[in-house]
Structures are given as C-alpha cells and as structure tokens.
Design a protein around this motif. Structure first.
Motif, PDB file in Angstrom:
ATOM      1  N   CYS A   1       0.758  -1.157   0.051  1.00 16.20           N
ATOM      2  CA  CYS A   1      -0.004   0.024   0.188  1.00 16.20           C
ATOM      3  C   CYS A   1       1.017   1.302   0.160  1.00 16.20           C
ATOM      4  N   GLY A   2       2.272   1.147   0.422  1.00 18.77           N
ATOM      5  CA  GLY A   2       2.930   2.381   0.368  1.00 18.77           C
ATOM      6  C   GLY A   2       3.334   2.873  -0.895  1.00 18.77           C
ATOM      7  N   ASP A   3       2.996   2.056  -2.124  1.00 16.51           N
ATOM      8  CA  ASP A   3       3.411   2.497  -3.483  1.00 16.51           C
ATOM      9  C   ASP A   3       2.208   3.403  -3.888  1.00 16.51           C
ATOM     10  N   SER A   4       1.076   3.565  -3.006  1.00 17.23           N
ATOM     11  CA  SER A   4      -0.043   4.454  -3.289  1.00 17.23           C
ATOM     12  C   SER A   4       0.381   5.987  -2.546  1.00 17.23           C
ATOM     13  N   ASN A   5      -0.269   7.030  -3.067  1.00 11.69           N
ATOM     14  CA  ASN A   5      -0.101   8.357  -2.253  1.00 11.69           C
ATOM     15  C   ASN A   5      -1.544   8.678  -1.891  1.00 11.69           C
ATOM     16  N   GLU A   6      -2.511   7.708  -2.329  1.00  9.41           N
ATOM     17  CA  GLU A   6      -3.973   8.024  -2.348  1.00  9.41           C
ATOM     18  C   GLU A   6      -4.568   7.648  -0.671  1.00  9.41           C
ATOM     19  N   ILE A   7      -4.310   8.841   0.202  1.00 10.32           N
ATOM     20  CA  ILE A   7      -4.891   8.449   1.367  1.00 10.32           C
ATOM     21  C   ILE A   7      -6.423   7.996   1.546  1.00 10.32           C
ATOM     22  N   GLU A   8      -7.168   8.437   0.921  1.00 11.29           N
ATOM     23  CA  GLU A   8      -8.676   7.923   0.868  1.00 11.29           C
ATOM     24  C   GLU A   8      -8.616   6.867   0.376  1.00 11.29           C
ATOM     25  N   TYR A   9      -7.937   6.110  -0.479  1.00 10.71           N
ATOM     26  CA  TYR A   9      -8.040   4.585  -0.803  1.00 10.71           C
ATOM     27  C   TYR A   9      -7.516   3.756   0.447  1.00 10.71           C
ATOM     28  N   LEU A  10      -6.246   4.377   0.890  1.00  8.77           N
ATOM     29  CA  LEU A  10      -6.028   3.447   1.965  1.00  8.77           C
ATOM     30  C   LEU A  10      -6.755   3.615   2.948  1.00  8.77           C
ATOM     31  N   GLU A  11      -7.478   4.553   3.403  1.00  8.64           N
ATOM     32  CA  GLU A  11      -8.247   4.994   4.404  1.00  8.64           C
ATOM     33  C   GLU A  11      -9.579   3.773   4.441  1.00  8.64           C
ATOM     34  N   LYS A  12     -10.165   3.688   3.088  1.00 10.40           N
ATOM     35  CA  LYS A  12     -11.190   2.719   2.736  1.00 10.40           C
ATOM     36  C   LYS A  12     -10.754   1.276   3.213  1.00 10.40           C
ATOM     37  N   ILE A  13      -9.541   0.942   3.089  1.00  8.43           N
ATOM     38  CA  ILE A  13      -8.985  -0.428   3.534  1.00  8.43           C
ATOM     39  C   ILE A  13      -8.969  -0.339   4.849  1.00  8.43           C
ATOM     40  N   LEU A  14      -8.325   0.251   5.428  1.00  9.96           N
ATOM     41  CA  LEU A  14      -8.377   0.397   6.996  1.00  9.96           C
ATOM     42  C   LEU A  14      -9.504   0.505   7.742  1.00  9.96           C
ATOM     43  N   LYS A  15     -10.454   1.219   7.180  1.00  8.80           N
ATOM     44  CA  LYS A  15     -11.833   1.293   7.820  1.00  8.80           C
ATOM     45  C   LYS A  15     -12.601   0.015   7.782  1.00  8.80           C
ATOM     46  N   ARG A  16     -12.191  -0.961   6.850  1.00  9.47           N
ATOM     47  CA  ARG A  16     -12.940  -2.313   6.816  1.00  9.47           C
ATOM     48  C   ARG A  16     -12.025  -3.180   7.785  1.00  9.47           C
ATOM     49  N   GLY A  17     -11.193  -2.936   8.639  1.00  6.40           N
ATOM     50  CA  GLY A  17     -10.540  -3.581   9.451  1.00  6.40           C
ATOM     51  C   GLY A  17      -9.182  -4.105   9.460  1.00  6.40           C
ATOM     52  N   SER A  18      -8.851  -4.286   7.832  1.00  6.60           N
ATOM     53  CA  SER A  18      -7.481  -4.850   7.616  1.00  6.60           C
ATOM     54  C   SER A  18      -6.251  -4.037   7.940  1.00  6.60           C
TER      55      SER A  18
END
Length: 315
Positions: free
Chosen positions: A199-216
C-alpha cells in the motif's frame, strides 16, 4: 500469547520481537536449479545471506523475518532454515500463490488449490515438516481476473480453516486491495486477519483509509524501493496515517530480496552491496529517524515493529 511456526520450529508470539514481516531471503528459479546441477551453491549462498543477516540483527535488534515467497517465486524452506540457523534470526514462511500470470494452477479448480494449501498447512512443505505461518496471495496490474479470484477464494477458505493470517501482494494503482477485501469478505473472512500489501506504493490516502476502515492491516512494506515510490512520498503517507490514528493497523517492511541468482557467472548478490538504499537496515537508518523528527516516540516505533506483528498472529 500464541505459538507460531518458524522454519526451525515453534516459538511464542512474545519471542517475535522486532519483526520485518514482508521480505524475501533468496530468489532463484526452481526449473533452472533442477535442470542445471550446480546452478546454486546451497551452502555458500546460505552462509553469505546468513552472516549478513546475523550482523544486521546484532546491529539493529531485528529478531524475526517473514519470507513471503510462494509457489513460483523460488521458495525453498531448506534455504530459509539454514539461513535462520546461521544468523540466529527467526524466519517464518508462507504458503500460497503469486498471481494469475503464473501458469502452474491455471486449470486447477478452487477445491484443488485449497487442497494444496491445506496440505502444506497440515503436513508441511517440501517433505520437511516445516509448516507455514501465513498465507499469501496476489493480484497485479491486471486486477482481479476470474482465475485470480479463484486463487483468492482458495486462500480465503484456507485462512478460515487454519486461522493463519492472510497477506497479499497488490498493485494499488487499480485499487485492487479493496477488490481483494471484497473476495475475502464474500468468502467469510474476518478482514482483521488480512494484511493488504504494498500500500505504500500509493499516495492516495482516501484509498488507504477505505481499506483500514474495513478492519484490515495495510503493508507500507517497500521502504527502499524508489522505483515504486519515493522515500518522501512513503514517509508522508506513513506520517499522515499515523496522525489519523491508524498506528495499530500498519506494518512497515522492505519487500527486499537478499540474494538473487539470475545468472551463474554474473550473480546479483544484493547482500554484498554496500548501497544502504537496498538493505534490510533501511527502516532503522532512515524511516525511524524521520519518525522521531516528526515527533513520534520509541513506543510508537515499537508498536509498528514489535506489537503490530505480534497482534497479527494473536488475533
């Protein structure tokens, strides 16, 4: 406290210590090794990697390495075990698939793939009795293809049957981490047992937050690999996510290949290189100091490198 399998036997999660969860010790093609005797000098390579790892461990207190090589990526648990013996560093391995561009299971049914996964989980790998500590699967630039979805499904079912954590390789620019979560969730996986990788290859915080908010968890696991993203970008993402309160859902690592055997007469032994930008010391040399400069504490660093890896196995 739980037990996990390493290539040298079971240890408790308390013994993990400082852990780099997503690395690769040796990458060498199985077909070439079988077809050309002597292509890889087993003991010499294990000694080279093991001694370097021993020094790094002593310098920076790295206790455990996760080698996430799978079928098709040159995984050899005998090599891992010998390197662990030489270095004194705990090493755990993975079962699973890389991606759908590997032809080995292209015609296999979901059930057949699941059978192979569970065979390694229950009986061990390569006839050694060494059992995997994690399950690994992947999607690439192609996204989640129909064949790849079957592989993800098989890994999801293996996760639920075994309780082992599920790690992934992603191409974040097509947001495949979310698609992986969709497959896992549909299969019945508790997404808290999943680490969405690269996920560190991405700079899109909103995309990463979507993953995190689902618990992973997310893997910011390619530090030192500027070809995928710059150090400055990687640090900006890490620091921003920490400020937003996600410190307990982040792992940091390198996805570093310690030794590559690409040609018998021109081998690329990365462990011999002194370039500190491609070395397992990178996080301790560059990432931790930058975190300290940004106001994060030793306790925060311990959370990322000690507590989070332990928690992944204890869930």
């Amino acid at each position: 406290m739980k037990k996990i399998y390493t290539v040298c036997g079971e240890i408790s999660t308390k013994e993990l210590g400082c852990t780099l969860l997503h690395e690769h010790l040796v990458a060498t093609d199985w077909n070439v090794r079988m077809g050309i005797p002597g292509w890889l000098d087993f003991e010499a390579v294990c000694r080279e990697v093991g001694e370097k790892l021993r020094v790094i461990s002593q310098q920076y207190g790295i206790h455990t390495i996760g080698d996430l090589s799978t079928w098709g990526l040159g995984r050899d648990v005998n090599i891992m075990r010998r390197i662990s013996e030489i270095s004194g560093v705990h090493v755990f391995c993975a079962t699973g698939f890389y991606a759908d561009d590997k032809p080995f299971f292209r015609g296999a049914s979901d059930e057949t793939m699941l059978e192979y996964l569970m065979g390694e989980i229950h009986d061990g790998i390569q006839g050694t009795g060494i059992r995997p500590a994690v399950i690994k699967c992947a999607t690439t630039e192609k996204g989640v293809t129909p064949h790849n979805e079957r592989q993800l499904w098989a890994c999801a079912k293996a996760q639920m049957a075994s309780g082992l954590p599920l790690f992934t390789h992603t191409y974040p620019h097509n947001e495949s981490g979310l698609k992986q979560q969709d497959v896992f969730e549909k299969a019945g996986v508790d997404l808290r047992h999943v680490v969405i990788g690269h996920c560190g290859d991405s700079n899109e915080i909103e995309y990463l937050e979507k993953i995190l908010k689902r618990g992973s968890y997310i893997g910011l696991d390619r530090f030192g690999q500027d070809k995928h993203n710059t150090f400055e970008n990687r640090m900006a993402v890490l620091i921003e996510l920490l400020k937003r309160g996600y410190i307990r859902q982040i792992i940091i690592s390198h996805d570093h290949i310690c030794y590559e055997n690409n040609d018998k007469y021109d081998r690329k032994a990365r462990v011999e290189m002194e370039d500190e930008t491609i070395d397992l010391r990178y996080i301790h040399r560059f990432v931790i100091p930058r975190l300290k400069e940004a106001g994060f504490s030793d306790r925060d660093v311990e959370q990322l490198l000690v507590e989070n890896p332990k928690d992944i196995f204890e869930k």
